[in-house]
Design a protein around this motif. Sequence first.
Motif, PDB file in Angstrom:
ATOM      1  N   ASN A 158      36.556  45.930  32.863  1.00 39.30           N
ATOM      2  CA  ASN A 158      35.897  45.354  31.694  1.00 39.30           C
ATOM      3  C   ASN A 158      36.508  43.976  31.380  1.00 39.30           C
ATOM      4  O   ASN A 158      37.424  43.841  30.581  1.00 39.30           O
ATOM      5  CB  ASN A 158      36.028  46.310  30.498  1.00 39.30           C
ATOM      6  N   THR A 159      35.943  42.981  32.046  1.00 39.29           N
ATOM      7  CA  THR A 159      36.501  41.625  31.929  1.00 39.29           C
ATOM      8  C   THR A 159      36.283  41.056  30.529  1.00 39.29           C
ATOM      9  O   THR A 159      37.093  40.266  30.040  1.00 39.29           O
ATOM     10  CB  THR A 159      35.890  40.703  33.002  1.00 39.29           C
ATOM     11  N   THR A 160      35.226  41.473  29.869  1.00 39.66           N
ATOM     12  CA  THR A 160      34.976  40.993  28.502  1.00 39.66           C
ATOM     13  C   THR A 160      36.131  41.395  27.595  1.00 39.66           C
ATOM     14  O   THR A 160      36.661  40.589  26.833  1.00 39.66           O
ATOM     15  CB  THR A 160      33.669  41.608  27.950  1.00 39.66           C
TER      16      THR A 160
ATOM     17  N   LEU B 108      37.137  33.657  36.313  1.00 43.42           N
ATOM     18  CA  LEU B 108      36.078  33.113  35.453  1.00 43.42           C
ATOM     19  C   LEU B 108      35.917  31.615  35.696  1.00 43.42           C
ATOM     20  O   LEU B 108      34.857  31.045  35.463  1.00 43.42           O
ATOM     21  CB  LEU B 108      36.410  33.354  33.972  1.00 43.42           C
ATOM     22  N   ASP B 109      37.007  30.970  36.138  1.00 44.02           N
ATOM     23  CA  ASP B 109      36.983  29.512  36.317  1.00 44.02           C
ATOM     24  C   ASP B 109      37.164  29.058  37.762  1.00 44.02           C
ATOM     25  O   ASP B 109      36.989  27.883  38.060  1.00 44.02           O
ATOM     26  CB  ASP B 109      38.112  28.864  35.494  1.00 44.02           C
ATOM     27  N   HIS B 110      37.631  29.977  38.606  1.00 42.73           N
ATOM     28  CA  HIS B 110      37.948  29.575  39.981  1.00 42.73           C
ATOM     29  C   HIS B 110      37.372  30.587  40.963  1.00 42.73           C
ATOM     30  O   HIS B 110      37.059  31.709  40.579  1.00 42.73           O
ATOM     31  CB  HIS B 110      39.468  29.554  40.199  1.00 42.73           C
ATOM     32  N   SER B 111      37.334  30.168  42.232  1.00 49.84           N
ATOM     33  CA  SER B 111      36.936  31.137  43.262  1.00 49.84           C
ATOM     34  C   SER B 111      38.032  32.199  43.348  1.00 49.84           C
ATOM     35  O   SER B 111      39.155  31.987  42.886  1.00 49.84           O
ATOM     36  CB  SER B 111      36.816  30.437  44.617  1.00 49.84           C
ATOM     37  N   SER B 112      37.692  33.295  43.962  1.00 49.08           N
ATOM     38  CA  SER B 112      38.647  34.391  44.086  1.00 49.08           C
ATOM     39  C   SER B 112      39.890  33.938  44.844  1.00 49.08           C
ATOM     40  O   SER B 112      41.022  34.265  44.476  1.00 49.08           O
ATOM     41  CB  SER B 112      37.944  35.538  44.809  1.00 49.08           C
ATOM     42  N   GLU B 113      39.639  33.181  45.905  1.00 50.08           N
ATOM     43  CA  GLU B 113      40.764  32.729  46.738  1.00 50.08           C
ATOM     44  C   GLU B 113      41.702  31.814  45.958  1.00 50.08           C
ATOM     45  O   GLU B 113      42.924  31.986  45.977  1.00 50.08           O
ATOM     46  CB  GLU B 113      40.195  31.979  47.932  1.00 50.08           C
ATOM     47  N   VAL B 114      41.130  30.863  45.254  1.00 49.53           N
ATOM     48  CA  VAL B 114      41.938  29.927  44.457  1.00 49.53           C
ATOM     49  C   VAL B 114      42.693  30.691  43.364  1.00 49.53           C
ATOM     50  O   VAL B 114      43.882  30.466  43.123  1.00 49.53           O
ATOM     51  CB  VAL B 114      41.050  28.808  43.853  1.00 49.53           C
ATOM     52  N   SER B 115      42.008  31.637  42.717  1.00 49.44           N
ATOM     53  CA  SER B 115      42.657  32.426  41.658  1.00 49.44           C
ATOM     54  C   SER B 115      43.870  33.157  42.204  1.00 49.44           C
ATOM     55  O   SER B 115      44.936  33.168  41.588  1.00 49.44           O
ATOM     56  CB  SER B 115      41.685  33.459  41.089  1.00 49.44           C
ATOM     57  N   GLN B 116      43.696  33.769  43.361  1.00 46.54           N
ATOM     58  CA  GLN B 116      44.823  34.507  43.951  1.00 46.54           C
ATOM     59  C   GLN B 116      45.979  33.578  44.283  1.00 46.54           C
ATOM     60  O   GLN B 116      47.135  33.911  44.051  1.00 46.54           O
ATOM     61  CB  GLN B 116      44.363  35.235  45.209  1.00 46.54           C
ATOM     62  N   ASP B 117      45.620  32.410  44.822  1.00 44.12           N
ATOM     63  CA  ASP B 117      46.672  31.428  45.166  1.00 44.12           C
ATOM     64  C   ASP B 117      47.436  30.973  43.936  1.00 44.12           C
ATOM     65  O   ASP B 117      48.658  30.875  43.944  1.00 44.12           O
ATOM     66  CB  ASP B 117      46.049  30.187  45.821  1.00 44.12           C
ATOM     67  N   LEU B 118      46.689  30.723  42.867  1.00 43.03           N
ATOM     68  CA  LEU B 118      47.331  30.246  41.630  1.00 43.03           C
ATOM     69  C   LEU B 118      48.299  31.299  41.091  1.00 43.03           C
ATOM     70  O   LEU B 118      49.431  30.997  40.714  1.00 43.03           O
ATOM     71  CB  LEU B 118      46.270  29.931  40.568  1.00 43.03           C
ATOM     72  N   LEU B 119      47.841  32.545  41.084  1.00 49.40           N
ATOM     73  CA  LEU B 119      48.699  33.610  40.551  1.00 49.40           C
ATOM     74  C   LEU B 119      49.889  33.870  41.462  1.00 49.40           C
ATOM     75  O   LEU B 119      51.007  34.088  40.995  1.00 49.40           O
ATOM     76  CB  LEU B 119      47.891  34.889  40.345  1.00 49.40           C
ATOM     77  N   ARG B 120      49.640  33.824  42.757  1.00 57.59           N
ATOM     78  CA  ARG B 120      50.735  34.063  43.704  1.00 57.59           C
ATOM     79  C   ARG B 120      51.830  33.002  43.522  1.00 57.59           C
ATOM     80  O   ARG B 120      53.015  33.319  43.453  1.00 57.59           O
ATOM     81  CB  ARG B 120      50.209  34.067  45.138  1.00 57.59           C
ATOM     82  N   THR B 121      51.388  31.753  43.417  1.00 60.99           N
ATOM     83  CA  THR B 121      52.356  30.667  43.249  1.00 60.99           C
ATOM     84  C   THR B 121      53.128  30.833  41.935  1.00 60.99           C
ATOM     85  O   THR B 121      54.340  30.641  41.880  1.00 60.99           O
ATOM     86  CB  THR B 121      51.631  29.304  43.269  1.00 60.99           C
TER      87      THR B 121
END
Length: 488
Positions: A187-189, A305-318
């Motif tokens: 439930n992302t909302t 919500l703002d990025h592609s899945s790949e970019v989101s994962q990269d951001l969180l990983r970093t």
Amino acid sequence: MPFPLRGNDVCQPTLPTPIPDPYWVAFSPAVAQLINLQVGPDGLPSNPDWLAVLAGNQVHIDQLEFTQPISTAYSGHQFGVWAGQLGDGRAILLGDMNDLELQLKGAGKTHYSRMGDGRAVLRSSIREFLCSEAMHALGIPTSRALAVIGSKQAVRRETMETAAVCSRIAPSFIRIGHFEHFAALKNTTRLKELADLMIAHFYPECNTDKDPYLSLFKAITNRNAKLVAQWQSVGFCHGVLNSDNISALGLTIDYGPFGFLDHFEIDHICNHSDQGGRYAYHRQPQVMHWNMACLASAMLPLLELDHSSEVSQDLLRTALEEFPLVYAREWQQLFRSKLGLQLPQESDIQLIERLLQAMHDSKIDYTNFFRSLSKIKKDTLPAGILQRNDFIDRENIDQWFADYLNRLQSEIISDESRKELMDRINPKYILRNHLAQVAIEKAQQDDFSEVATLLKILSNPFDEQENLEAYSEPPPLSMLKIEVSCSS
Ligand code: AMP
Ligand code: MG
């Protein structure tokens, strides 16, 4: 703040279940002051109705900003395994006072009690009460404890015990598990609502970031990295670092089978039920990092919500990779200060690690050894250092002290000023298990004086306190192996 979300996917109206003939076991006037609760000359609330309120026998009282008592749902990982939905199984949020939440722990069954009885026993309530206040006095972020109320109501654990209710206070009891809860429900909302409310109330600086959710993740991670470094520095072992016991505000919460190190044992396990040692002293930083990885997975949909899945994962990983760096910086800073070193040198880390190894090998009392270090003068000769006598490998420790004295020579600060600073970071008094045990056993005989004494001593852990030397001593051999398990 009041628990920010409503809806039966995250909370349920819950009334406390009364206990028979409640009585005061412990009360903290300092915490009362935090919530503007008026205290009389006897050190208890001026309005006697508070006894019934804190026992769970009455929910309406003027001072309490009454919303609707609730218990909340969260989910989480317990001992490394996804445990699904959990929740406040025995904690009821009564309301808010001075923008702080007042929660009763052990006030009876809730919607989330599962097989549990919703109760807490006197023993664990006294431990939570004393440790919350001790941690605060040590300068470590924590939920606070207002009171413990006892009753003769029987509660079954390994043996029959009696019930108690511990009232605790925090700006919010929101946990990593609350994020995991909405993530698991997909439930992302709701997840977004939770994150937005956290930002609005507690992390307003994240709002100006172009990536507020990433910024929130970093802020929560940062606080918890610093928190665990503080635990290590005072030798505190939490005991159950499940993701549902990790605060989203970086507070120490959910005191259970915790323990402070007596002698230094790097792999000390304080929780008798933790057979594999997942939450051993030396694993706490790693495990907190692991919990932050749980938070990262839970928050992934928000970044998406703002990025592609790949970019989101990269951001969180970093961002997650920052954790060990923040932790190490904090740890180094704290241990340098414990040794009285002001001007950082690269070789300090080796000096600290060599000392900890020697302390481990010789089972040296952690708190007392660090406390005693401030007595050493820069121009002492290594042979004149009394502490060396406690170590088995004298040659090794003599070399260490020689290097330490040498290192102190490169500091400009005077011996006196260094002592003052060191005595503000190396406590004299900690809540040793055997001290808590004595207070508990007396309380079980209706003598609460020792709980009050400990509260007083532990509220000033850095001060030398007259005639109270015995409270700083290591446990007698007979009390060395007090076992504390998850059962509380
Ligand atoms: P803890 O290890 O104390 O954090 O507890 C894990 C979960 O079990 C939490 O959801 C608690 O609320 C719940 N729990 C623990 N003890 C009880 C109890 N006596 N009655 C109901 N729920 C409990
Ligand atoms: Mg818990």
